[in-house]
Design a protein around this motif. Sequence first.
Motif, mmCIF file in Angstrom:
data_model
loop_
_atom_site.group_PDB
_atom_site.id
_atom_site.type_symbol
_atom_site.label_atom_id
_atom_site.label_comp_id
_atom_site.label_asym_id
_atom_site.label_seq_id
_atom_site.Cartn_x
_atom_site.Cartn_y
_atom_site.Cartn_z
ATOM 1 N N SER A 157 39.084 42.180 32.283
ATOM 2 C CA SER A 157 38.755 42.805 33.568
ATOM 3 C C SER A 157 39.807 42.479 34.624
ATOM 4 N N ALA A 158 40.205 41.219 34.670
ATOM 5 C CA ALA A 158 41.196 40.803 35.665
ATOM 6 C C ALA A 158 42.540 41.478 35.421
ATOM 7 N N LEU A 159 42.956 41.529 34.166
ATOM 8 C CA LEU A 159 44.265 42.104 33.837
ATOM 9 C C LEU A 159 44.282 43.621 33.944
ATOM 10 N N SER A 160 43.141 44.252 33.762
ATOM 11 C CA SER A 160 43.074 45.698 33.914
ATOM 12 C C SER A 160 43.288 46.105 35.370
ATOM 13 N N SER A 161 42.940 45.218 36.294
ATOM 14 C CA SER A 161 43.156 45.474 37.721
ATOM 15 C C SER A 161 44.558 45.087 38.159
ATOM 16 N N ASN A 162 45.091 44.037 37.529
ATOM 17 C CA ASN A 162 46.415 43.530 37.900
ATOM 18 C C ASN A 162 47.055 42.907 36.673
ATOM 19 N N ASP A 203 44.553 33.387 37.282
ATOM 20 C CA ASP A 203 44.354 32.131 38.014
ATOM 21 C C ASP A 203 42.863 31.915 38.283
ATOM 22 N N GLY A 204 42.388 30.734 37.959
ATOM 23 C CA GLY A 204 40.990 30.393 38.196
ATOM 24 C C GLY A 204 40.063 30.749 37.051
ATOM 25 N N LEU A 205 40.558 31.514 36.060
ATOM 26 C CA LEU A 205 39.714 31.857 34.912
ATOM 27 C C LEU A 205 39.814 30.766 33.841
ATOM 28 N N SER A 206 38.686 30.450 33.236
ATOM 29 C CA SER A 206 38.676 29.453 32.171
ATOM 30 C C SER A 206 37.505 29.724 31.244
ATOM 31 N N LEU A 207 37.544 29.084 30.097
ATOM 32 C CA LEU A 207 36.471 29.200 29.111
ATOM 33 C C LEU A 207 35.874 27.829 28.839
#
Length: 262
Positions: A214-219, A226-230
């Motif tokens: 989702s994040a990469l589809s926008s940018n 940044d800030g994403l983790s599992l």
Amino acid sequence: MYSFEIESPTSVADAVAALGKEEAQALGGGQTLIPSLKARLAAPSVLVSLKNIDEIKGVSINGDTVTIGGGTTHATVAAEVGSAYPALADLAVNIGDPAVRNRGTIGGSLANNDPSACYPAAALASGATIVTNTREIAADDYFEGMFTTALEEGEIVTAVKFPVPEAAAYIKFEQPASRFALVGVFVAKYADGVRVAVTGASEDGVFRWSEAESALSSNFGADALDGLSLSGDGMISDLHGSGDYRAHLIAVLTKRAVKAAA
């Protein structure tokens, strides 16, 4: 090892007939199955070798689709798909060593669905279609868990169709002894969005990281992550690395894959 019969059919039809025998199992390049036999994790009474079936070998490129026969070796994929799908060729050329690449097949890798294999990540991130002797299966429906797929008894992977993305890259952190992926991340950017597939990490096998998609589809840039983790929960934990360590690697390698693709 133990005793078993081996058959070497020369057509898909003959292979399917041979697989109808009790406790028969298909043998591709043997890079996953043979070690399983040695460890007595598998015990078929009949091995049906697919190496002599020419109709499931080879690479064809038609517009924005790369089709690879299920019996095609990693070495052939590395040599022949680079002009159309560089990330897939790069993945293939870094599987194992020359002996593995010249015997292992893409169909065997996908059929066994080893949790640390590279091709499952490529197929899932590409939205590939797995073609069998009876049907076509979307990658999203094909992988069902560690060493588990949607294949039914007697079903053979005859080809894999890869839609070529606008940009893609595969980055893996290798387990040094085996060269399997301790963690591997495949990122593929298409006109309708980005797909991110992770291998080597989860107890459920290869999976898509939807938040990153989702994040990469926008940018489509590493900073979008940044800030994403599992969480390390549900990740493989062994002598090579804990679940938390693998979860951390996923975030790191995804950023590297995006940078490489861009």
